[in-house]
Design an enzyme around this catalytic site. Sequence first.
Site, short mmCIF file in Angstrom:
data_model
loop_
_atom_site.label_atom_id
_atom_site.label_comp_id
_atom_site.label_asym_id
_atom_site.label_seq_id
_atom_site.Cartn_x
_atom_site.Cartn_y
_atom_site.Cartn_z
N TYR A 88 0.84 -1.21 0.00
CA TYR A 88 0.00 0.00 0.00
C TYR A 88 0.87 1.26 0.00
O TYR A 88 0.72 2.14 -0.85
CB TYR A 88 -0.90 -0.04 1.24
CG TYR A 88 -1.72 1.20 1.52
CD1 TYR A 88 -2.83 1.51 0.76
CD2 TYR A 88 -1.40 2.03 2.60
CE1 TYR A 88 -3.61 2.63 1.05
CE2 TYR A 88 -2.17 3.14 2.90
CZ TYR A 88 -3.27 3.44 2.13
OH TYR A 88 -4.03 4.55 2.42
N ARG A 147 0.21 5.74 17.39
CA ARG A 147 -0.44 6.47 16.30
C ARG A 147 -0.89 7.82 16.84
O ARG A 147 -1.19 7.96 18.03
CB ARG A 147 -1.68 5.72 15.78
CG ARG A 147 -1.39 4.37 15.12
CD ARG A 147 -0.64 4.54 13.79
NE ARG A 147 -0.51 3.28 13.09
CZ ARG A 147 0.53 2.44 13.23
NH1 ARG A 147 1.51 2.73 14.07
NH2 ARG A 147 0.58 1.34 12.53
N TYR A 172 2.89 -9.34 7.31
CA TYR A 172 2.50 -8.08 7.96
C TYR A 172 3.72 -7.48 8.64
O TYR A 172 4.57 -8.19 9.15
CB TYR A 172 1.39 -8.32 9.00
CG TYR A 172 0.97 -7.04 9.71
CD1 TYR A 172 0.10 -6.15 9.11
CD2 TYR A 172 1.46 -6.74 10.99
CE1 TYR A 172 -0.27 -4.97 9.76
CE2 TYR A 172 1.09 -5.58 11.64
CZ TYR A 172 0.22 -4.69 11.01
OH TYR A 172 -0.13 -3.54 11.65
C1 UGA Z 1 -3.64 2.94 8.46
C2 UGA Z 1 -4.06 2.47 7.10
O1 UGA Z 1 -2.96 2.07 6.35
C3 UGA Z 1 -4.77 3.49 6.34
O2 UGA Z 1 -6.08 3.56 6.75
C4 UGA Z 1 -4.22 4.85 6.35
O3 UGA Z 1 -3.53 5.14 5.19
C5 UGA Z 1 -3.42 5.18 7.55
O4 UGA Z 1 -2.97 4.15 8.37
C6 UGA Z 1 -4.25 6.14 8.34
O5 UGA Z 1 -5.25 5.73 8.94
O6 UGA Z 1 -3.93 7.31 8.27
P1 UGA Z 1 -2.59 1.75 10.53
O7 UGA Z 1 -2.39 2.98 11.32
O8 UGA Z 1 -1.57 0.69 10.72
O9 UGA Z 1 -2.71 2.04 9.00
O10 UGA Z 1 -4.05 1.20 10.84
P2 UGA Z 1 -4.79 0.43 11.98
O11 UGA Z 1 -5.35 -0.81 11.37
O12 UGA Z 1 -5.75 1.36 12.58
O13 UGA Z 1 -3.67 -0.05 13.03
C7 UGA Z 1 -3.09 0.78 13.97
C8 UGA Z 1 -2.29 -0.05 14.95
O14 UGA Z 1 -3.18 -0.83 15.75
C9 UGA Z 1 -1.34 -1.07 14.34
O15 UGA Z 1 -0.17 -1.10 15.11
C10 UGA Z 1 -2.08 -2.39 14.46
O16 UGA Z 1 -1.20 -3.50 14.49
C11 UGA Z 1 -2.81 -2.19 15.76
N1 UGA Z 1 -4.06 -2.98 15.95
C12 UGA Z 1 -5.01 -3.05 15.00
C13 UGA Z 1 -4.27 -3.61 17.19
O17 UGA Z 1 -3.41 -3.59 18.11
N2 UGA Z 1 -5.43 -4.30 17.40
C14 UGA Z 1 -6.41 -4.37 16.45
O18 UGA Z 1 -7.48 -5.00 16.73
C15 UGA Z 1 -6.20 -3.73 15.21
#
Ligand code: UGA
Length: 356
Positions: free
Chosen positions: A164, A237, A311
């Site tokens: 992506y 984040r 991942y």
């Molecule tokens: C997101 C997506 O790539 C896109 O939606 C976008 O471009 C960008 O980042 C954004 O939202 O601005 P990411 O931040 O990794 O990526 O998205 P999430 O799926 O929300 O994950 C955030 C973090 O939470 C990651 O470290 C993931 O491993 C973690 N996570 C996710 C958990 O700990 N538990 C869960 O149930 C889901």
Amino acid sequence: MADGGEKIVVLGCGGFIGSHLVERLLDDGYEVAGMDRTRAKLGHVLGRKGFEYVEGDMADAGTAEEMVERGDAVISLAALCNPSLYNTRPLEVIDINFTHALPVVRACREQGKRLIHFSTCEVYGKSKEGLAGGDGGGVATGALMSEESTPLILGPVNMQRWSYACAKQLLERVIYAEGSGNGLRYSIVRPFNVIGARMDFIPGVDGEGTPRVVPSFMKALMFGETLKLVDGGTSRRSFVSVGDAVDATVRILERAEASTGRIFNVGNPDNEVTMAELARLMINSYEKQTGREAVARTETVSAAEFYGEGYDDCDRRVPDISLAEELLGWRPKTPLGELIDETVGWYVKEYGEKSG
Ligand code: UGA
């Protein structure tokens, strides 16, 4: 505010950010021609004066050219941005985020239309500290990601999570080259974890699979399940509200001269949390708003178990927003606590009955 008669094309108008942006553009007096594959998130704007909805797919030949012709400026949001698909359906991810978005760029250049393209903070990849094995802690200004100086650090090709970010980065490079070499008038937005009403589906209710972290935690809260922390929930984040992100976008539209040829981080550097902290904040907000006791348990799962092979994760990303402050006069307004309450509240209201 629109001067009158200005028509904006919004590609991907039926997505989370698009659905909020269309409403704001109509409120501000713009005419909008929007395209998407689905109108499910557009109930609040369908039928409003000045909004023309076109159901279609950016993958279809000729669609980009035809849509670009309809307006004075184009805002391109159509994307597949669910991290659980980056390593499991990488070809689809690359096609939607690059192959099918490329004709929009070319059509804007050929037709002399202004383009505001939505990229992603994921193009930054890992932080330098994360790459060096650091825990990413502390709030050193060196951790801030800047549009014009921070390197873009992606993992190896076999870690398909980066499909992506790589597709999005390549499109940014095409847009930049079209701007510097061929006169394309463009601005690029890099949103940093935008959240709010109408973001992702809830698995088992209106979609299948794994949504982003906030809806994943909401599913667990509403169905009395354990909140899963990937690899311990130490990744960080910075969350920004969709209202703030839409406001930045409208400012880019309005300040054409200042924003043309620029890339803007759109995020909230004051709203940084670890995923473990996010889980705690959401549990508290859910209990406060519903009066129900949540299953306030979290459990650690490995990334391979949760997402499958290939991942990888961004350890940390905090936006430097000084460019947006200087050129757009923009600063996000919604603090984390309020943002989480708003988002949790929306999910509870929207899905409450479905979750029993
Ligand atoms: C997101 C997506 O790539 C896109 O939606 C976008 O471009 C960008 O980042 C954004 O939202 O601005 P990411 O931040 O990794 O990526 O998205 P999430 O799926 O929300 O994950 C955030 C973090 O939470 C990651 O470290 C993931 O491993 C973690 N996570 C996710 C958990 O700990 N538990 C869960 O149930 C889901």
